[in-house]
Design an enzyme around this catalytic site. Sequence first.
Site, PDB file in Angstrom:
ATOM      1  N   TYR A   1       0.840  -1.220   0.000  1.00  0.00           N
ATOM      2  CA  TYR A   1       0.000   0.000   0.000  1.00  0.00           C
ATOM      3  C   TYR A   1       0.868   1.261   0.000  1.00  0.00           C
ATOM      4  O   TYR A   1       0.502   2.278  -0.596  1.00  0.00           O
ATOM      5  CB  TYR A   1      -0.983  -0.032   1.164  1.00  0.00           C
ATOM      6  CG  TYR A   1      -2.192  -0.888   0.825  1.00  0.00           C
ATOM      7  CD1 TYR A   1      -2.220  -2.247   1.109  1.00  0.00           C
ATOM      8  CD2 TYR A   1      -3.275  -0.341   0.140  1.00  0.00           C
ATOM      9  CE1 TYR A   1      -3.282  -3.038   0.730  1.00  0.00           C
ATOM     10  CE2 TYR A   1      -4.361  -1.124  -0.234  1.00  0.00           C
ATOM     11  CZ  TYR A   1      -4.352  -2.474   0.053  1.00  0.00           C
ATOM     12  OH  TYR A   1      -5.426  -3.262  -0.324  1.00  0.00           O
TER      13      TYR A   1
ATOM     14  N   VAL B   1      -9.911   4.421  -4.476  1.00  0.00           N
ATOM     15  CA  VAL B   1      -9.315   4.834  -3.190  1.00  0.00           C
ATOM     16  C   VAL B   1      -8.159   5.818  -3.428  1.00  0.00           C
ATOM     17  O   VAL B   1      -7.452   6.196  -2.515  1.00  0.00           O
ATOM     18  CB  VAL B   1      -8.808   3.586  -2.407  1.00  0.00           C
ATOM     19  CG1 VAL B   1      -9.968   2.680  -2.064  1.00  0.00           C
ATOM     20  CG2 VAL B   1      -7.721   2.831  -3.184  1.00  0.00           C
TER      21      VAL B   1
ATOM     22  N   HIS C   1     -15.039   2.566  -0.947  1.00  0.00           N
ATOM     23  CA  HIS C   1     -14.000   1.595  -0.571  1.00  0.00           C
ATOM     24  C   HIS C   1     -12.859   2.237   0.212  1.00  0.00           C
ATOM     25  O   HIS C   1     -11.777   1.664   0.313  1.00  0.00           O
ATOM     26  CB  HIS C   1     -13.450   0.891  -1.831  1.00  0.00           C
ATOM     27  CG  HIS C   1     -14.480   0.022  -2.491  1.00  0.00           C
ATOM     28  ND1 HIS C   1     -14.347  -0.447  -3.781  1.00  0.00           N
ATOM     29  CD2 HIS C   1     -15.672  -0.450  -2.052  1.00  0.00           C
ATOM     30  CE1 HIS C   1     -15.412  -1.171  -4.092  1.00  0.00           C
ATOM     31  NE2 HIS C   1     -16.233  -1.194  -3.053  1.00  0.00           N
TER      32      HIS C   1
ATOM     33  N   CYS D   1      -5.919   2.692  12.742  1.00  0.00           N
ATOM     34  CA  CYS D   1      -5.532   1.627  13.674  1.00  0.00           C
ATOM     35  C   CYS D   1      -6.288   0.349  13.311  1.00  0.00           C
ATOM     36  O   CYS D   1      -7.500   0.383  13.121  1.00  0.00           O
ATOM     37  CB  CYS D   1      -5.887   2.050  15.100  1.00  0.00           C
ATOM     38  SG  CYS D   1      -5.761   0.695  16.273  1.00  0.00           S
TER      39      CYS D   1
ATOM     40  N   CYS E   1      -0.155   1.892  16.366  1.00  0.00           N
ATOM     41  CA  CYS E   1      -1.077   2.930  16.857  1.00  0.00           C
ATOM     42  C   CYS E   1      -0.527   3.508  18.167  1.00  0.00           C
ATOM     43  O   CYS E   1      -0.081   2.754  19.044  1.00  0.00           O
ATOM     44  CB  CYS E   1      -2.439   2.281  17.111  1.00  0.00           C
ATOM     45  SG  CYS E   1      -3.588   3.362  17.971  1.00  0.00           S
TER      46      CYS E   1
ATOM     47  N   CYS F   1      -3.048   2.264  21.183  1.00  0.00           N
ATOM     48  CA  CYS F   1      -3.201   0.869  21.670  1.00  0.00           C
ATOM     49  C   CYS F   1      -2.088  -0.051  21.189  1.00  0.00           C
ATOM     50  O   CYS F   1      -2.104  -1.249  21.457  1.00  0.00           O
ATOM     51  CB  CYS F   1      -4.557   0.317  21.214  1.00  0.00           C
ATOM     52  SG  CYS F   1      -4.609  -0.041  19.453  1.00  0.00           S
TER      53      CYS F   1
HETATM   54  N1  APR Z   1     -11.804   4.977 -19.294  1.00  0.00           N
HETATM   55  C1  APR Z   1     -12.907   4.385 -18.758  1.00  0.00           C
HETATM   56  N2  APR Z   1     -12.949   3.092 -18.378  1.00  0.00           N
HETATM   57  C2  APR Z   1     -11.831   2.367 -18.560  1.00  0.00           C
HETATM   58  C3  APR Z   1     -10.633   2.902 -19.117  1.00  0.00           C
HETATM   59  C4  APR Z   1     -10.660   4.272 -19.485  1.00  0.00           C
HETATM   60  N3  APR Z   1      -9.582   4.872 -20.042  1.00  0.00           N
HETATM   61  N4  APR Z   1      -9.698   1.901 -19.179  1.00  0.00           N
HETATM   62  C5  APR Z   1     -10.290   0.794 -18.668  1.00  0.00           C
HETATM   63  N5  APR Z   1     -11.566   1.069 -18.306  1.00  0.00           N
HETATM   64  C6  APR Z   1     -12.565   0.172 -17.726  1.00  0.00           C
HETATM   65  C7  APR Z   1     -12.369  -1.312 -18.032  1.00  0.00           C
HETATM   66  O1  APR Z   1     -12.964  -1.624 -19.286  1.00  0.00           O
HETATM   67  C8  APR Z   1     -13.151  -1.941 -16.870  1.00  0.00           C
HETATM   68  O2  APR Z   1     -14.527  -2.073 -17.202  1.00  0.00           O
HETATM   69  O3  APR Z   1     -12.458   0.264 -16.321  1.00  0.00           O
HETATM   70  C9  APR Z   1     -13.009  -0.922 -15.736  1.00  0.00           C
HETATM   71  C10 APR Z   1     -12.096  -1.374 -14.620  1.00  0.00           C
HETATM   72  O4  APR Z   1     -12.691  -2.494 -14.004  1.00  0.00           O
HETATM   73  P1  APR Z   1     -11.981  -3.107 -12.709  1.00  0.00           P
HETATM   74  O5  APR Z   1     -10.514  -3.237 -12.959  1.00  0.00           O
HETATM   75  O6  APR Z   1     -12.776  -4.313 -12.315  1.00  0.00           O
HETATM   76  O7  APR Z   1     -12.146  -1.956 -11.607  1.00  0.00           O
HETATM   77  P2  APR Z   1     -13.440  -1.629 -10.741  1.00  0.00           P
HETATM   78  O8  APR Z   1     -14.686  -1.907 -11.497  1.00  0.00           O
HETATM   79  O9  APR Z   1     -13.258  -0.259 -10.214  1.00  0.00           O
HETATM   80  O10 APR Z   1     -13.298  -2.681  -9.523  1.00  0.00           O
HETATM   81  C11 APR Z   1     -14.196  -2.525  -8.449  1.00  0.00           C
HETATM   82  O11 APR Z   1     -12.893  -4.141  -7.210  1.00  0.00           O
HETATM   83  O12 APR Z   1     -10.822  -4.928  -6.530  1.00  0.00           O
HETATM   84  C12 APR Z   1     -11.913  -4.180  -6.152  1.00  0.00           C
HETATM   85  O13 APR Z   1     -11.828  -2.472  -4.563  1.00  0.00           O
HETATM   86  C13 APR Z   1     -11.482  -2.761  -5.884  1.00  0.00           C
HETATM   87  O14 APR Z   1     -12.783  -0.740  -6.185  1.00  0.00           O
HETATM   88  C14 APR Z   1     -12.330  -1.923  -6.843  1.00  0.00           C
HETATM   89  C15 APR Z   1     -13.486  -2.847  -7.168  1.00  0.00           C
END
Ligand code: APR
Length: 254
Positions: free
Chosen positions: A69, A105, A121, A129, A152, A155
């Site tokens: 992270y 995020v 998210h 913490c 933390c 704690c």
């Molecule tokens: N503009 C718009 N959309 C795009 C672009 C772009 N330039 N490039 C890619 N995409 C699209 C992809 O086609 C896909 O549909 O963005 C989407 C990304 O999908 P994911 O990678 O699954 O991301 P997301 O939908 O935000 O995932 C949801 O999953 O892992 C967890 O917490 C994480 O918030 C995340 C959640």
Amino acid sequence: MDRELLVQAAAWIAESRRPVAFTGAGVSRESGIPTFREATTGFWERYDPYELATVEGFLKNPKLVWEWYAFRRQLVRETEPNPGHKALAELEHLLPELMLITQNVDNLHRRAGSRRIIELHGNITRVKCFKEGTLYEDWSDKDYRGEIPPRCKACYSYLRPDVVWFGESLPARALEEAFKSAENCDLMLVVGTSGLVQPAASLPGMARRRGARIIEVNPDPSEITPSAHLFLQGKSGEVLPEVVARVGAIRREG
Ligand code: APR
């Protein structure tokens, strides 16, 4: 991009009274931040989500998870909001009642100027913490020189990123606000999400069932596309500025 669709989308957005924007990782793609599931480049294509984004993974290897992270915080610090983020911030100026619900995020919507944001998210720039949830708002990795993960002050438990991990429930207030916005909106602009992760992915369906118009922006079809009234196939960094410019022109014409 089909001009007809752009014109129709801008007209619907300009006349909406209770608009909502709902974004996923795709809106940050043109800032250079990988999405999660895109082939070869997605975070989960290269890293194991259960090792890095679960409580079990953190407890098994707190140092590895903290450092992953810290790497993502560094990535976010080095990136800038792209024209897609900026267009959504501009849209909030044009339509002050716009509510932006994000799964991201990376804090880029806030850095772009959006203010009415629901972070479903969490936010990677915050740490908390592990035990009590006490927030450490402006965490700075570069000023920190101690044990990894840090502890933390109150704690002595580990600190952890203030993001929702797989298997964890979403922040109750944010989820409640998001459901309320989805149920009351008359238009939802869905940008850059695969629509695969619940409960966030249920928001567009909730809005549609309440009669809202659904507009999706994505270069590829997603799980949301079948329930979208308009599918603007393209990159959000290219499509959103065009749509928002048209909304501005319509609103100025009055
Ligand atoms: N503009 C718009 N959309 C795009 C672009 C772009 N330039 N490039 C890619 N995409 C699209 C992809 O086609 C896909 O549909 O963005 C989407 C990304 O999908 P994911 O990678 O699954 O991301 P997301 O939908 O935000 O995932 C949801 O999953 O892992 C967890 O917490 C994480 O918030 C995340 C959640």
